[in-house]
Design an enzyme around this catalytic site. Sequence first.
Site, mmCIF file in Angstrom:
data_model
loop_
_atom_site.group_PDB
_atom_site.id
_atom_site.type_symbol
_atom_site.label_atom_id
_atom_site.label_comp_id
_atom_site.label_asym_id
_atom_site.label_seq_id
_atom_site.Cartn_x
_atom_site.Cartn_y
_atom_site.Cartn_z
ATOM 1 C CE1 TYR A 32 4.407 6.033 -8.746
ATOM 2 C CE2 TYR A 32 3.332 4.098 -7.814
ATOM 3 C CZ TYR A 32 3.259 5.387 -8.300
ATOM 4 O OH TYR A 32 2.057 6.024 -8.343
ATOM 5 C CB CYS A 56 -12.595 -9.065 -1.425
ATOM 6 S SG CYS A 56 -11.195 -8.160 -2.094
ATOM 7 C CB CYS A 60 -15.918 -2.537 -2.778
ATOM 8 S SG CYS A 60 -15.195 -2.939 -1.199
ATOM 9 C CG ASP A 72 -3.607 5.147 -9.818
ATOM 10 O OD1 ASP A 72 -2.535 5.353 -10.430
ATOM 11 O OD2 ASP A 72 -3.748 4.262 -8.971
HETATM 12 C C1 LIG Z 1 -0.346 2.941 -5.362
HETATM 13 C C2 LIG Z 1 0.674 2.095 -5.889
HETATM 14 C C3 LIG Z 1 1.896 1.942 -5.239
HETATM 15 C C4 LIG Z 1 2.228 2.672 -3.954
HETATM 16 O O1 LIG Z 1 2.268 4.036 -4.148
HETATM 17 P P1 LIG Z 1 2.568 5.008 -2.924
HETATM 18 O O2 LIG Z 1 2.351 6.380 -3.481
HETATM 19 O O3 LIG Z 1 3.972 4.744 -2.515
HETATM 20 O O4 LIG Z 1 1.604 4.662 -1.839
HETATM 21 C C5 LIG Z 1 2.840 1.118 -5.818
HETATM 22 N N1 LIG Z 1 2.599 0.469 -6.969
HETATM 23 C C6 LIG Z 1 1.435 0.616 -7.629
HETATM 24 C C7 LIG Z 1 1.244 -0.115 -8.906
HETATM 25 C C8 LIG Z 1 0.421 1.414 -7.114
HETATM 26 O O5 LIG Z 1 -0.729 1.532 -7.765
#
Ligand SMILES: *Cc1c(COP(=O)(O)O)cnc(C)c1O
Length: 466
Positions: free
Chosen positions: A143, A155, A159, A360
Site C-alpha cells: 500500500y 511463533c 496455527c 485478500d
Molecule cells: C494487511 C496488510 C497491511 C495493512 O492493511 P490495513 O488494511 O491497513 O490493516 C499492510 N500491508 C500488507 C502487505 C498487508 O497484507
Amino acid sequence: MPIKQSEASPAATPTKTKKKIQGIRQRQMRITEKLGSGDDHKSWKDWFWQMRHAIRTVEQFETLSGIKFSQQEKDKLLKVTEKFPLSITPYYLSLIDTENYKTDPIFTQAFPSIEELNMDRCDILDPLSEDKDSPVPGITHRYPDRVLFHISNTCAMYCRHCTRKRKVGDMDTIPGRSAIKKGIAYIKANPRVRDVLLSGGDPFLLSDEYIDWILGELGKIDHVEVIRIGTRTPVVMPYRITEDLIKVLKKHHPVWINTHFNHPRELTSSSKEALARLADAGIPLGNQSVLLAGVNDCPRIMKRLVHLLVANRVRPYYLYQCDLSEGLSHFRTPVGKGIEIIESLIGHTSGFSVPTYVIDAPGGGGKIPVMPYYLISLSTNKVVLRNYEGVITTYQEPDSYKQYFCDRKCSTCDLQLNLDGGAEYNSEGIFKLLSDFDETIALTPEHNERHIRRRKAKKQRGNFDI
Ligand SMILES: *Cc1c(COP(=O)(O)O)cnc(C)c1O
C-alpha cells in the site's frame, strides 16, 4: 500442585461453565505432572517454560492429551508434519476438549490434519505475492503509506490455518540486527510510509530488549506516525504479556496491537488478563479472525466471539476469507458464509462489534472488503436502501448541493482544507478516476487485447493518428 486459575469463558449456564473450568484445570494439572517438572503454577505462567515445553510431535501430544491415534493415522500424520511442522503450547493444549476433540475448534486450529496434504487446483504457494512485493528482505510494501515488516520467523504455536504456511518452521530464527537495520533503512528512505506493521512470525517471541530496540529505531523516523504489532500470543501464550513487556510498549506510543482470536473458547481468564494489561497500557486493541470451516463458520459463534472481544476492550477489525495457501483447502468456506455472518451482525449488534469482512486478493491486490448489498437502487434525486430488518426505505438527495470543481489548489479553496502544507501525492486507483485534477479517464489492464491491436495498427500507420 494448586492451580487456582480457571480458564473458561462464560458459557450458557453456570453449571456448564463450572464443568468447563474443572475440565481445563484438570487438563492443566495432568499436563504439568506429565511434563515431569514437579512444577507449581508459577512455571505454567512463565512464557519461557511454555516455549521450552511446546509440543512438537504426535507422540508427545498423545502422552500429554491422553488422545491416542492408530499407527496408520500416525504414519499419515508424520507425512503432514514433515511438510508442515507441529508446535502447540501446553497452555493452548489444555484448552482442547479431549473428550470431543474431533470437532473441537481448539484442536482443529492446533493439530495437523491429513487433509493438509490435499492440493486444491486453486492452491498457490504464496497467494498474496508477499515475496514479489518485497523490496528488501522482511518488508512487504503493498500500500502507498504503510508496510508490513516481518521481524520474527517463529511463533508460539503453528496455527494449522497459517497463510504463511510455506514458511512455518523453515527457519525458527529471529533476524539479526543487520537484517532488521536493512528494513529500517528502507522505511527511512520512503517518506510516504507513515504506518509500520510489525508481523512475522510473531513479534512477541522476540525478547523485550530486542522489541525495545526495534520500536526505538522506528520511533526515530519522523514520518513514521504509528506502529502496529500483529501477535497471536494473547491467544496461544497469554503469559507472554508480562509487566516488563508492557513497560517497553508504553515507551513507544502510539502502538496499536492486533491479535487473532477465532473462537469464543479462546477467551480464557488468562487471555483476558493479557488483554486487560495491554488495554490498561493505553494500547488500542483490534482483532483479526479468519473464517474457518469447522471452527467459526457460524453466525452464532461469531456473534458470541465479537461480543466477548468488545467486552474485553478489543475491537473486531477484520474477518478474513481463508487464503488460497497450500494445505488450507479443508478450512475454506464459500464467500457466502462470510456474507451471512456479516448480515447477522450489522444492525443486529453494536456497530463497533462488526469486523470488516475482507478477501485478500490473490496476486497481491491487497484486502478487498465485501458486504451484503444495502444500496438497492438510485435515481438522480433519490436513493433506495434496505436495512437489516428488510425494511426498504428512501433517502431524498439534496436539491441544492453545490458541486465543486477541485483542482487541488488548496491555498485558494474556501473549504479551508489547506491543512499542513505537507506533500500531496497524486491519488491512485479508482479515486484517481473520481478526481477532477487528474485527466485520466480510464484504467486499462496491461494486456488488454483491444489496446494491443490499437498499438499495432498505429505502428503500421507510421504513428499517424487517424
Ligand atoms: C494487511 C496488510 C497491511 C495493512 O492493511 P490495513 O488494511 O491497513 O490493516 C499492510 N500491508 C500488507 C502487505 C498487508 O497484507
